[in-house]
Motif scaffolding. Structure first.
Motif, PDB file in Angstrom:
ATOM      1  N   MET A  53       0.854  -1.156   0.000  1.00 28.10           N
ATOM      2  CA  MET A  53       0.000   0.000   0.000  1.00 28.10           C
ATOM      3  C   MET A  53       0.904   1.224   0.000  1.00 28.10           C
ATOM      4  N   SER A  54       0.581   2.181  -0.853  1.00 29.41           N
ATOM      5  CA  SER A  54       1.407   3.383  -0.927  1.00 29.41           C
ATOM      6  C   SER A  54       0.542   4.626  -1.053  1.00 29.41           C
ATOM      7  N   TRP A  55       1.137   5.732  -0.673  1.00 30.12           N
ATOM      8  CA  TRP A  55       0.548   7.043  -0.904  1.00 30.12           C
ATOM      9  C   TRP A  55       1.118   7.487  -2.242  1.00 30.12           C
ATOM     10  N   ASP A  56       0.253   7.755  -3.201  1.00 33.42           N
ATOM     11  CA  ASP A  56       0.703   8.062  -4.552  1.00 33.42           C
ATOM     12  C   ASP A  56       0.611   9.558  -4.834  1.00 33.42           C
ATOM     13  N   VAL A  57       1.713  10.074  -5.362  1.00 36.14           N
ATOM     14  CA  VAL A  57       1.821  11.491  -5.698  1.00 36.14           C
ATOM     15  C   VAL A  57       2.321  11.574  -7.141  1.00 36.14           C
ATOM     16  N   LEU A  58       1.605  12.331  -7.957  1.00 33.77           N
ATOM     17  CA  LEU A  58       1.956  12.478  -9.369  1.00 33.77           C
ATOM     18  C   LEU A  58       2.673  13.802  -9.587  1.00 33.77           C
ATOM     19  N   LEU A  59       3.857  13.741 -10.184  1.00 32.29           N
ATOM     20  CA  LEU A  59       4.603  14.939 -10.553  1.00 32.29           C
ATOM     21  C   LEU A  59       4.314  15.237 -12.017  1.00 32.29           C
ATOM     22  N   LEU A  60       3.729  16.405 -12.276  1.00 34.32           N
ATOM     23  CA  LEU A  60       3.408  16.784 -13.649  1.00 34.32           C
ATOM     24  C   LEU A  60       3.329  18.290 -13.758  1.00 34.32           C
ATOM     25  N   ARG A  61       3.364  18.763 -14.981  1.00 34.95           N
ATOM     26  CA  ARG A  61       3.276  20.197 -15.246  1.00 34.95           C
ATOM     27  C   ARG A  61       1.810  20.602 -15.321  1.00 34.95           C
ATOM     28  N   LEU A  62       1.465  21.624 -14.549  1.00 35.11           N
ATOM     29  CA  LEU A  62       0.107  22.154 -14.525  1.00 35.11           C
ATOM     30  C   LEU A  62       0.162  23.674 -14.602  1.00 35.11           C
ATOM     31  N   PRO A  63      -0.915  24.308 -15.071  1.00 29.97           N
ATOM     32  CA  PRO A  63      -0.938  25.771 -15.081  1.00 29.97           C
ATOM     33  C   PRO A  63      -0.739  26.336 -13.671  1.00 29.97           C
ATOM     34  N   ASP A  64      -0.159  27.519 -13.589  1.00 27.76           N
ATOM     35  CA  ASP A  64       0.144  28.137 -12.299  1.00 27.76           C
ATOM     36  C   ASP A  64      -1.077  28.294 -11.402  1.00 27.76           C
ATOM     37  N   ASN A  65      -2.241  28.565 -11.983  1.00 24.70           N
ATOM     38  CA  ASN A  65      -3.432  28.841 -11.175  1.00 24.70           C
ATOM     39  C   ASN A  65      -4.138  27.588 -10.667  1.00 24.70           C
ATOM     40  N   VAL A  66      -3.719  26.409 -11.063  1.00 28.36           N
ATOM     41  CA  VAL A  66      -4.360  25.160 -10.648  1.00 28.36           C
ATOM     42  C   VAL A  66      -3.862  24.760  -9.260  1.00 28.36           C
ATOM     43  N   THR A  67      -4.814  24.499  -8.343  1.00 31.38           N
ATOM     44  CA  THR A  67      -4.465  24.060  -6.995  1.00 31.38           C
ATOM     45  C   THR A  67      -5.074  22.706  -6.645  1.00 31.38           C
ATOM     46  N   SER A  68      -5.969  22.200  -7.499  1.00 32.37           N
ATOM     47  CA  SER A  68      -6.562  20.884  -7.257  1.00 32.37           C
ATOM     48  C   SER A  68      -6.917  20.249  -8.595  1.00 32.37           C
ATOM     49  N   VAL A  69      -7.164  18.950  -8.558  1.00 28.94           N
ATOM     50  CA  VAL A  69      -7.495  18.214  -9.771  1.00 28.94           C
ATOM     51  C   VAL A  69      -8.784  18.742 -10.413  1.00 28.94           C
ATOM     52  N   GLN A  70      -9.707  19.260  -9.594  1.00 29.05           N
ATOM     53  CA  GLN A  70     -10.968  19.789 -10.121  1.00 29.05           C
ATOM     54  C   GLN A  70     -10.760  21.033 -10.986  1.00 29.05           C
ATOM     55  N   GLU A  71      -9.654  21.716 -10.813  1.00 27.41           N
ATOM     56  CA  GLU A  71      -9.385  22.943 -11.566  1.00 27.41           C
ATOM     57  C   GLU A  71      -8.648  22.704 -12.881  1.00 27.41           C
TER      58      GLU A  71
END
Length: 134
Positions: A1-19
Motif C-alpha cells: 500500500m502506498s501514498w501516490d503522488v503524481l509529478l506533472l506540469r500544470l498551469p500556475d493557477n491550478v491548486t486541485s485536480v478539479q481545476e
C-alpha cells in the motif's frame, strides 16, 4: 500500500485536480536523460540503476519513482511508503527540480510545504487497514 503522488506540469493557477481544464494536455517534463539528471541533482542519494523505476530511501520511509521508459517523460508517479513528515521535503524538491507540481492522488489537491494532510490521512487509513482494532 502506498501514498501516490503524481509529478506533472500544470498551469500556475491550478491548486486541485478539479481545476484542471478537461482539454488540458500537460507538457512533458523533458527528455528522459534530462529528467534523470534533474532527479539525481535534487535527490543525490536516489538509486537510478533502473532508470524506469528509481528508489529513494529515508530513515522511516521509501519512495519508488515510476519514471517509465517513454522519452520524453510526461510525468513521474511517486509511490511513498512508511512514516515521517521528512518525506515531504524530497517530494517537493523533486517537483521543484522538474518545474512541476505534486498532485496528491488520494486527496486531489496539490502538495505544499504547509499542507501534509494527505500524507497523514494516508498513514491513518493504512494503519486502520493493517490493524482494525485502532
Amino acid at each position: 500500500m502506498s501514498w501516490d503522488v503524481l509529478l506533472l506540469r500544470l498551469p500556475d493557477n491550478v491548486t486541485s485536480v478539479q481545476e484542471i481544464p478537461g482539454d488540458y494536455a500537460p507538457p512533458a517534463l523533458g527528455r528522459q536523460q534530462d529528467v534523470l539528471s534533474a532527479v539525481k541533482h535534487a535527490t543525490p542519494e536516489v538509486d537510478l540503476s533502473d532508470p524506469t523505476w528509481g528508489e529513494l530511501l529515508g530513515p522511516s520511509w521509501s519512495i519508488e519513482l515510476n519514471i517509465g521508459s517513454e522519452d520524453p517523460v510526461d510525468s513521474i508517479m511517486l509511490h511513498i511508503r512508511g512514516s515521517g513528515d521528512d518525506v515531504l521535503a524530497p517530494v517537493l524538491s523533486l517537483a521543484a527540480a522538474l518545474g512541476c507540481k505534486a498532485l496528491d492522488c488520494s486527496q486531489g489537491d496539490l502538495l505544499t510545504p504547509q499542507d501534509s494532510y494527505g500524507w497523514h490521512a494516508f498513514q491513518e487509513f493504512r494503519d486502520r487497514v493493517i490493524d482494525p482494532s485502532r
